[in-house]
Write a protein that holds these residues in place. Structure first.
Motif, PDB file in Angstrom:
ATOM      1  N   PRO A 141       0.839  -1.198   0.000  1.00  0.00           N
ATOM      2  CA  PRO A 141       0.000   0.000   0.000  1.00  0.00           C
ATOM      3  C   PRO A 141       0.881   1.257   0.000  1.00  0.00           C
ATOM      4  O   PRO A 141       1.842   1.356   0.771  1.00  0.00           O
ATOM      5  N   PHE A 142       0.567   2.182  -0.893  1.00  0.00           N
ATOM      6  CA  PHE A 142       1.372   3.393  -1.036  1.00  0.00           C
ATOM      7  C   PHE A 142       0.865   4.458  -0.066  1.00  0.00           C
ATOM      8  O   PHE A 142       0.139   5.375  -0.430  1.00  0.00           O
ATOM      9  N   VAL A 143       1.237   4.274   1.217  1.00  0.00           N
ATOM     10  CA  VAL A 143       0.886   5.210   2.279  1.00  0.00           C
ATOM     11  C   VAL A 143       2.152   5.579   3.037  1.00  0.00           C
ATOM     12  O   VAL A 143       3.103   4.798   3.098  1.00  0.00           O
ATOM     13  N   LYS A 144       2.160   6.777   3.603  1.00  0.00           N
ATOM     14  CA  LYS A 144       3.356   7.304   4.280  1.00  0.00           C
ATOM     15  C   LYS A 144       3.869   6.371   5.379  1.00  0.00           C
ATOM     16  O   LYS A 144       5.081   6.229   5.557  1.00  0.00           O
ATOM     17  N   ALA A 145       2.973   5.699   6.110  1.00  0.00           N
ATOM     18  CA  ALA A 145       3.396   4.819   7.199  1.00  0.00           C
ATOM     19  C   ALA A 145       4.228   3.641   6.684  1.00  0.00           C
ATOM     20  O   ALA A 145       5.122   3.164   7.379  1.00  0.00           O
ATOM     21  N   LEU A 146       3.932   3.167   5.477  1.00  0.00           N
ATOM     22  CA  LEU A 146       4.665   2.023   4.919  1.00  0.00           C
ATOM     23  C   LEU A 146       5.763   2.440   3.947  1.00  0.00           C
ATOM     24  O   LEU A 146       6.679   1.665   3.677  1.00  0.00           O
ATOM     25  N   VAL A 147       5.661   3.637   3.407  1.00  0.00           N
ATOM     26  CA  VAL A 147       6.663   4.157   2.466  1.00  0.00           C
ATOM     27  C   VAL A 147       7.118   5.520   3.001  1.00  0.00           C
ATOM     28  O   VAL A 147       6.674   6.570   2.535  1.00  0.00           O
ATOM     29  N   PRO A 148       8.010   5.490   4.003  1.00  0.00           N
ATOM     30  CA  PRO A 148       8.390   6.739   4.662  1.00  0.00           C
ATOM     31  C   PRO A 148       9.334   7.632   3.863  1.00  0.00           C
ATOM     32  O   PRO A 148       9.453   8.821   4.162  1.00  0.00           O
ATOM     33  N   GLU A 149      10.004   7.076   2.849  1.00  0.00           N
ATOM     34  CA  GLU A 149      11.006   7.875   2.141  1.00  0.00           C
ATOM     35  C   GLU A 149      11.083   7.477   0.678  1.00  0.00           C
ATOM     36  O   GLU A 149      11.082   6.293   0.334  1.00  0.00           O
ATOM     37  N   ILE A 150      11.155   8.505  -0.174  1.00  0.00           N
ATOM     38  CA  ILE A 150      11.375   8.310  -1.600  1.00  0.00           C
ATOM     39  C   ILE A 150      12.445   9.301  -2.015  1.00  0.00           C
ATOM     40  O   ILE A 150      12.314  10.501  -1.795  1.00  0.00           O
ATOM     41  N   ASP A 151      13.517   8.793  -2.604  1.00  0.00           N
ATOM     42  CA  ASP A 151      14.596   9.649  -3.079  1.00  0.00           C
ATOM     43  C   ASP A 151      14.761   9.406  -4.575  1.00  0.00           C
ATOM     44  O   ASP A 151      15.426   8.453  -4.998  1.00  0.00           O
ATOM     45  N   LEU A 152      14.122  10.271  -5.376  1.00  0.00           N
ATOM     46  CA  LEU A 152      14.174  10.101  -6.825  1.00  0.00           C
ATOM     47  C   LEU A 152      15.603  10.259  -7.347  1.00  0.00           C
ATOM     48  O   LEU A 152      15.998   9.578  -8.282  1.00  0.00           O
TER      49      LEU A 152
END
Length: 171
Positions: A141-152
């Motif tokens: 699930p693409f939610v902040k709690a499970l995906v805390p960081e994205i560095d393009l």
């Protein structure tokens, strides 16, 4: 990279109007009259929107040069595409276009490599499809709690999965 913004469906009426399965967040500007869109297959286009209107939550387009039901039927299944370079940047730093996420390397907060983002599904809740070597795909699930960081810039998407999310049955 070409991005699909719509798919031509069945004809509507006898004057060449077509239904469109919308795959964009901004259909009113994407399909505005005068807009020219590339197609997949390329041999079907490009197409120019002559008129657009909504009918019972279905987008209907009149396309220049498509004047009857047979011509509209010939376009059924054609994908309407845009170049990702033509998309404006998103104002919210926590929002991303799907094409920005696809191909990112997925790692856990502990640094363990999980795989690579293969797709983003939009079915009520956005899901990241993570292709994992020698295992079934994982759906996160693409939610902040499970995906805390994205560095393009680094090409990395960090996940903090709850116990069991990345587990699979006997392989």
């Amino acid at each position: 990279m070409q991005l699909v913004v719509g798919r031509i469906g069945r004809p509507h009426g006898v004057r060449g109007e077509v239904t469109v399965e919308v795959r964009t967040d901004d259909p009113d500007s994407r399909f505005a009259p005068g807009t020219t869109l590339a197609t997949e297959p390329a041999s079907a286009g490009p197409v120019t929107v002559e008129r657009s209107r909504w009918h019972k939550d279905i987008l209907l387009l009149t396309i220049e040069g498509v004047a009857d039901r047979d011509a509209a039927e010939a376009l059924r299944g054609t994908l309407l595409v845009v170049d990702s370079a033509d998309l404006p940047p998103l104002a919210d730093p926590d929002e991303f276009h799907d094409h920005e996420l696809i191909g990112l390397t997925v790692v856990t907060t502990g640094g363990e490599r999980v795989g690579e983002v293969a797709d983003v599904l939009h079915h009520g809740q956005d899901l990241l499809v993570v292709n994992r070597p020698s295992r079934d795909d994982a759906y996160i699930p693409f939610v902040k709690a499970l995906v805390p960081e994205i560095d393009l810039g680094k090409g990395i998407l960090v996940v903090d999965p709850p116990p069991g999310l990345l587990d699979t049955e006997a392989e």
